[in-house]
Scaffold this motif. Structure first.
Motif, mmCIF file in Angstrom:
data_model
loop_
_atom_site.group_PDB
_atom_site.id
_atom_site.type_symbol
_atom_site.label_atom_id
_atom_site.label_comp_id
_atom_site.label_asym_id
_atom_site.label_seq_id
_atom_site.Cartn_x
_atom_site.Cartn_y
_atom_site.Cartn_z
ATOM 1 N N GLY A 134 -51.615 -70.442 91.968
ATOM 2 C CA GLY A 134 -51.358 -70.651 93.386
ATOM 3 C C GLY A 134 -50.876 -72.067 93.655
ATOM 4 O O GLY A 134 -50.479 -72.386 94.784
ATOM 5 N N ASN A 181 -56.671 -77.271 79.685
ATOM 6 C CA ASN A 181 -57.658 -76.413 79.032
ATOM 7 C C ASN A 181 -57.734 -76.620 77.517
ATOM 8 O O ASN A 181 -58.577 -76.017 76.857
ATOM 9 N N LEU A 210 -55.998 -77.533 87.622
ATOM 10 C CA LEU A 210 -54.745 -78.303 87.639
ATOM 11 C C LEU A 210 -54.995 -79.775 87.949
ATOM 12 O O LEU A 210 -54.394 -80.661 87.350
ATOM 13 N N ASN A 214 -51.356 -69.042 75.145
ATOM 14 C CA ASN A 214 -52.453 -69.949 74.798
ATOM 15 C C ASN A 214 -53.407 -69.340 73.773
ATOM 16 O O ASN A 214 -54.367 -68.662 74.119
ATOM 17 N N LEU A 269 -59.033 -67.323 84.174
ATOM 18 C CA LEU A 269 -57.776 -68.032 84.449
ATOM 19 C C LEU A 269 -57.479 -69.045 83.348
ATOM 20 O O LEU A 269 -56.663 -69.942 83.530
ATOM 21 N N GLU A 275 -42.628 -76.757 74.094
ATOM 22 C CA GLU A 275 -43.228 -75.545 74.671
ATOM 23 C C GLU A 275 -42.973 -74.387 73.708
ATOM 24 O O GLU A 275 -41.835 -74.130 73.315
ATOM 25 N N LYS A 276 -44.055 -73.698 73.396
ATOM 26 C CA LYS A 276 -43.997 -72.621 72.400
ATOM 27 C C LYS A 276 -43.171 -71.406 72.850
ATOM 28 O O LYS A 276 -42.469 -70.796 72.051
ATOM 29 N N ASP A 279 -53.784 -73.112 69.610
ATOM 30 C CA ASP A 279 -53.080 -73.816 68.516
ATOM 31 C C ASP A 279 -53.411 -75.315 68.497
ATOM 32 O O ASP A 279 -53.680 -75.887 67.436
ATOM 33 N N GLY A 311 -46.330 -72.219 81.664
ATOM 34 C CA GLY A 311 -47.589 -71.591 81.266
ATOM 35 C C GLY A 311 -48.318 -70.926 82.426
ATOM 36 O O GLY A 311 -47.702 -70.438 83.394
ATOM 37 N N THR A 312 -49.634 -70.900 82.323
ATOM 38 C CA THR A 312 -50.461 -70.323 83.396
ATOM 39 C C THR A 312 -50.294 -71.138 84.674
ATOM 40 O O THR A 312 -50.451 -70.617 85.782
ATOM 41 N N SER A 313 -49.989 -72.420 84.522
ATOM 42 C CA SER A 313 -49.814 -73.278 85.702
ATOM 43 C C SER A 313 -48.708 -72.718 86.606
ATOM 44 O O SER A 313 -48.799 -72.807 87.839
ATOM 45 N N GLY A 359 -58.123 -75.533 92.675
ATOM 46 C CA GLY A 359 -57.248 -76.581 92.153
ATOM 47 C C GLY A 359 -57.899 -77.526 91.180
ATOM 48 O O GLY A 359 -57.257 -78.469 90.714
ATOM 49 N N ALA A 396 -52.594 -74.711 93.929
ATOM 50 C CA ALA A 396 -53.551 -75.580 94.618
ATOM 51 C C ALA A 396 -54.022 -76.640 93.619
ATOM 52 O O ALA A 396 -54.341 -76.309 92.480
ATOM 53 N N LEU A 454 -46.129 -76.467 68.274
ATOM 54 C CA LEU A 454 -46.925 -77.364 67.426
ATOM 55 C C LEU A 454 -47.631 -76.538 66.351
ATOM 56 O O LEU A 454 -48.230 -75.502 66.655
#
Ligand code: FAD
Length: 508
Positions: A49, A475, A492, A258, A445, A36-37, A261, A43-45, A489, A51, A194
């Motif tokens: 929410g 993404n 995700l 994000n 998002l 993880e950078k 990369d 992250g956004t996750s 959802g 869902a 990465l």
């Protein structure tokens, strides 16, 4: 000089897809390394929410809501159409197995929560079919807590998790991390980004990364590399190259996360990309610092353009709202609403939420006693705004929005409180002022363009051949839903299914 590391499976990113893939690999006995950078995981996750659109699983069965794989297949096909039919099928038919695998671990349990699907189409669930990881006590997350990205409001302030249970995406990420840790087969490195993929004899065998102290890592992965490191949402030049509507600073992904990369690294070794310019769009409340807040669940007010006219159903699901903004092409949009007795309270969920005083001071909101004065403040013709509001009030009194049909779809009223004297809860008249205009911008998002993948998340070249050893999810990969956001959802849910399928393919 570099440090060498070996593992079976290398996972880039730590969102819901990445951690599902990492768990599937580690649970199968594979030595799994997650990079993880940023300093925080999720992250956004983690902001989300939480869902998860994983249809037809044991969770919907337990809730007895009448969902099924067949119904979800019908809905997805009706909404998305003939685009990526094979991946649509791989997705719906694999969702139950993903949930079964995750729920076998004692750290993970889901429940169904009502949130309507976004399109009127065959197979739709009016009350929704998305599931959520159960909220979790911070004490149950233990030492991992300080590594989990807090909710958006807190994180943008640099604050830790607020008191109380972790919900939404924080619950999902925490539970996935606990499950991953419980396998005893995983390592998770933060502040490690990465930079390049390593290719030998046309097979991806690992990656180069930069660690916290600037140290270079050379990582060899015996089974494969899964890139699930978000899209290009936070990189303005990459957005520009795709003519992606909206701005990086209005996107909702965490700062410094994000910037495309993984997509760029894959492109450099021959990956094909698709869906240029597509994102999971949403309207954003413009914030005083130049960023934006995710606006979801508009339950009052009306949106006007730079001519003072309405141009959409303000209760639309957020992606359709964003797309209507793009199509209309107005330079400026404002949500016009009435202040309450206790001051200006925007009639929508705004994540993060910023105090009205700060907005009024910065000019992202303006307030006036009359519609005409408000019109002058937002530089639209007073008589046009007056007519717009009068017409809207007329619709509110009859309960029928003759122009944009607000309140006719179950989704439109999902966030509204029923008011006995109103024939349509989604249409509340603006009567006495003071009136407020909040500047609304196009946000997202996350982006949906990315590397092209097959049913097993293998990254494809332009000639459709897979790049051996390289898989993508979330993404980083182009979405199977094309220009549609079928229901809550889907980002995700699809990320989790294709990360799982990637690992299954690595194991076969
Ligand atoms: C407020 C809000 C609510 C939302 N609610 C929902 C919801 O309920 N359901 C839903 O499905 N979607 C929701 N979304 C959208 C969803 O959260 C995102 O689209 C999705 O989480 C993206 O997943 P991802 O794995 O692609 O990226 P992320 O979750 O952003 O994870 C990518 C990670 O990769 C890391 N990374 C980037 N580059 C590198 C690199 N070079 N090396 C290593 N790591 C790297 C990033 O730092 C980041 O941590 C919501 C979004 C927001 C903002």
């Amino acid at each position: 000089m570099h440090e060498s590391i070996e593992c079976d499976v290398l996972v880039i990113g730590s969102g819901g897809g990445a951690l599902t893939g990492a768990f599937a690999a580690a649970e199968a006995g594979l030595d799994t390394l997650v990079l993880e950078k940023t300093p925080l995981l999720g992250g956004t996750s983690a902001y989300s929410g939480g869902a998860v659109w994983l249809p037809g699983t044991a969770v919907q069965d337990r809730a007895n809501i009448g969902d099924s794989t067949a119904k979800a297949r019908e809905y997805l096909r009706a909404v998305v159409g003939d685009y990526e039919v094979d991946r649509q099928e791989a997705f719906v038919s694999t969702a139950p197995a993903v949930v079964d695998l995750l729920e076998k671990n004692p750290n993970i349990e889901f429940e169904w929560r009502p949130f309507p699907d976004y399109f009127r189409a065959p197979g739709r669930m009016d009350s929704g079919r998305a599931i959520n990881a159960l909220d979790i006590e911070p004490s149950a997350v233990g030492d991992l807590l300080e590594r989990v990205r807090p909710e958006l409001d807190a994180d943008r302030e640099g604050a830790p998790h607020p008191a109380g249970k972790l919900g939404g995406g924080r619950a999902l990420i925490s539970r996935l991390l606990l499950a991953l840790e419980s396998t005893g087969n995983s390592r998770v490195l933060t502040e490690t980004a990465l930079t390049e993929l390593i290719v030998e004899n046309e097979v991806v065998v690992g990656a180069m990364a930069t660690g916290p102290d600037g140290k270079t890592l050379r990582i060899l992965a015996r089974r494969g590399v899964l890139i699930a490191a978000g899209g290009i949402e936070k990189d303005q030049p990459l957005r520009d190259a795709e003519s992606m509507p909206g701005l990086a600073r209005w996107s909702m992904a965490p700062q410094g996360s994000n910037t495309g990369d993984a997509i760029q690294a894959a492109v450099r070794i021959g990956a094909d990309t698709t869906l240029a310019g597509q994102a999971w769009y949403c309207p954003g409340v413009a914030l005083p610092d130049g960023s934006a807040a995710f606006m979801v669940g508009v339950r009052g007010g009306l949106l006007v353009d730079d001519a003072g006219k309405r141009y959409l159903n303000e209760s639309l699901p957020y992606d359709q709202f964003g797309r209507a903004m793009i199509e209309h092409g107005s330079e400026r949009s404002y949500l016009v609403f009435e202040a309450t007795d206790s001051g200006p309270v925007i009639p929508t969920i705004s994540i993060p939420s910023v105090a009205a005083d700060a907005h009024l001071e910065a000019g992202t909101w303006v307030m006036a006693d009359t519609i005409e004065e408000l019109a002058a403040l937002i530089e639209v013709a007073p008589e046009v705004l007056r007519n717009t509001v009068e017409q809207f009030n007329e619709y509110a009194s009859t309960g029928t929005d003759e122009q944009f049909h607000r309140g006719e779809d179950p989704y439109d009223k999902f966030f509204c409180r029923p008011v006995p004297e109103l024939p349509n809860a989604a249409l509340t008249p603006l009567k006495k002022g003071p009136y407020v205009a909040a500047r609304i911008v196009l946000s997202d998002l996350g982006t949906k363009s990315g590397v092209r993948t097959d049913v097993d998340a293998r990254v494809l070249r332009e000639d459709d051949t897979p790049i051996a050893g390289l898989y993508a999810a979330g993404n980083t990969s182009a979405s199977l839903s094309g220009s549609k956001y079928p229901g809550p959802g889907v980002p995700l849910g699809t990320a989790m299914v294709f990360a799982y399928r990637a690992v299954r393919a690595m194991l076969s």
